[in-house]
Enzyme design. Sequence first.
Site, PDB file in Angstrom:
ATOM      1  CE  LYS A   1      -2.244   1.686   3.659  1.00 39.91           C
ATOM      2  NZ  LYS A   1      -1.989   3.134   3.690  1.00 39.91           N
TER       3      LYS A   1
ATOM      4  CG  ASP B   1      -4.514   4.758   1.766  1.00 41.56           C
ATOM      5  OD1 ASP B   1      -5.612   5.328   1.671  1.00 41.56           O
ATOM      6  OD2 ASP B   1      -3.850   4.693   2.824  1.00 41.56           O
TER       7      ASP B   1
ATOM      8  CE  LYS C   1      -7.315   6.570   4.513  1.00 35.05           C
ATOM      9  NZ  LYS C   1      -5.851   6.434   4.397  1.00 35.05           N
TER      10      LYS C   1
ATOM     11  CG  ASP D   1     -11.805  17.538  -4.599  1.00 40.37           C
ATOM     12  OD1 ASP D   1     -12.619  18.466  -4.829  1.00 40.37           O
ATOM     13  OD2 ASP D   1     -10.596  17.712  -4.427  1.00 40.37           O
TER      14      ASP D   1
ATOM     15  CB  THR E   1      -9.134   1.746  11.756  1.00 40.14           C
ATOM     16  OG1 THR E   1      -7.931   2.234  11.152  1.00 40.14           O
ATOM     17  CG2 THR E   1      -9.865   0.861  10.769  1.00 40.14           C
TER      18      THR E   1
ATOM     19  NE  ARG F   1       1.715   2.847  12.872  1.00 37.25           N
ATOM     20  CZ  ARG F   1       0.851   3.696  13.423  1.00 37.25           C
ATOM     21  NH1 ARG F   1       1.313   4.703  14.144  1.00 37.25           N
ATOM     22  NH2 ARG F   1      -0.444   3.553  13.259  1.00 37.25           N
TER      23      ARG F   1
HETATM   24  O1  LIG Z   1      -7.305   3.579   3.869  1.00 34.88           O
HETATM   25  C1  LIG Z   1      -6.469   3.108   4.658  1.00 34.88           C
HETATM   26  O2  LIG Z   1      -5.582   2.355   4.252  1.00 34.88           O
HETATM   27  C2  LIG Z   1      -6.659   3.358   6.095  1.00 34.88           C
HETATM   28  C3  LIG Z   1      -7.954   3.583   6.513  1.00 34.88           C
HETATM   29  C4  LIG Z   1      -8.267   3.561   7.882  1.00 34.88           C
HETATM   30  O3  LIG Z   1      -9.432   3.678   8.272  1.00 34.88           O
HETATM   31  N1  LIG Z   1      -7.264   3.388   8.773  1.00 34.88           N
HETATM   32  C5  LIG Z   1      -5.953   3.228   8.400  1.00 34.88           C
HETATM   33  O4  LIG Z   1      -5.104   3.038   9.274  1.00 34.88           O
HETATM   34  N2  LIG Z   1      -5.626   3.270   7.059  1.00 34.88           N
HETATM   35  C6  LIG Z   1      -4.212   3.149   6.637  1.00 34.88           C
HETATM   36  O5  LIG Z   1      -3.731   1.867   7.022  1.00 34.88           O
HETATM   37  C7  LIG Z   1      -2.385   1.950   7.497  1.00 34.88           C
HETATM   38  C8  LIG Z   1      -2.326   1.388   8.904  1.00 34.88           C
HETATM   39  O6  LIG Z   1      -0.999   1.383   9.337  1.00 34.88           O
HETATM   40  P1  LIG Z   1      -0.580   0.799  10.766  1.00 34.88           P
HETATM   41  O7  LIG Z   1      -1.452   1.453  11.797  1.00 34.88           O
HETATM   42  O8  LIG Z   1       0.863   1.199  10.887  1.00 34.88           O
HETATM   43  O9  LIG Z   1      -0.779  -0.685  10.702  1.00 34.88           O
HETATM   44  C9  LIG Z   1      -1.960   3.402   7.398  1.00 34.88           C
HETATM   45  O10 LIG Z   1      -1.219   3.543   6.202  1.00 34.88           O
HETATM   46  C10 LIG Z   1      -3.272   4.183   7.285  1.00 34.88           C
HETATM   47  O11 LIG Z   1      -3.148   5.313   6.458  1.00 34.88           O
END
Ligand SMILES: O=C(O)c1cc(=O)[nH]c(=O)n1[C@@H]1O[C@H](COP(=O)(O)O)[C@@H](O)[C@H]1O
Length: 241
Positions: free
Chosen positions: A40, A67, A69, A72, A126, A217
């Site tokens: 991603k 990603d 998002k 607009d 999330t 992470r």
């Molecule tokens: O669209 C996303 O990927 C995304 C949506 C969401 O609701 N929450 C979310 O954490 N993400 C992405 O998912 C990844 C989560 O990363 P970690 O929290 O490091 O596992 C990050 O790159 C966020 O930008």
Amino acid sequence: MTTSSSTTIKSPIVVALDFPTAEQALAMADQLDPTLCRMKVGKELYTATGPMILEQLHKRGFEVFLDLKFHDIPNTCAKAVGVAADLGVWMVNVHASGGERMMVAAREELEKKSHKPLLIGVTVLTSMERSDLAGIGLDIDPIQQVERLARLTEKSGLDGVVCSAQEVKLIRDICGKEFLTVTPGIRPEGSDIGDQKRVMTPRQAKEAGVDYMVIGRPITQNYDPSGVCLLTIQSIEFMRN
Ligand SMILES: O=C(O)c1cc(=O)[nH]c(=O)n1[C@@H]1O[C@H](COP(=O)(O)O)[C@@H](O)[C@H]1O
């Protein structure tokens, strides 16, 4: 345009390459196996590198979820999604809260393209919990807003939603099993939750029926990223949906 080699990947893992430079991101990618995970590319990395990072990951055989998002006016969002398609990505996302007309415009733009990435609507991030929704004027539980936006996303003709694994059972009941669920907030047992709020372990997510698990992470900050990736796959491999 270089697109990924579309190897058959059964793994649901999508690794979030959240890095500030191409060098760091590619050093991480080079430790991982494109038959065991997808990548991603999000706002941080893409802002730093532009499309070259997609080309580099495709050359290495990875399928890429772009990603950004998008959120607009319908025309701007649709055109951005169209450019993402031309870049050969496997998946692209928009904020479902941009509304039905925005999502329908994005869907229609993709229909004009020879390469059509999966088009996914982000429901409620999330990292948000009930108090965060109250702060933006929504006095409801995240799951209620996720349900509302999942229904709207399906109605708009998108392929699925980003949500937390906690909401997947409900979404599968409402929208059916063909409607994809992409879930960040995945935390293997014992790993740091960080800024995420609605989390589940990979086993819980698999049990709930998640299609794709986004993990950043816990893999990329570990001293052994490929080991964590492999262990995660092994931990869910023999489970039934
Ligand atoms: O669209 C996303 O990927 C995304 C949506 C969401 O609701 N929450 C979310 O954490 N993400 C992405 O998912 C990844 C989560 O990363 P970690 O929290 O490091 O596992 C990050 O790159 C966020 O930008």
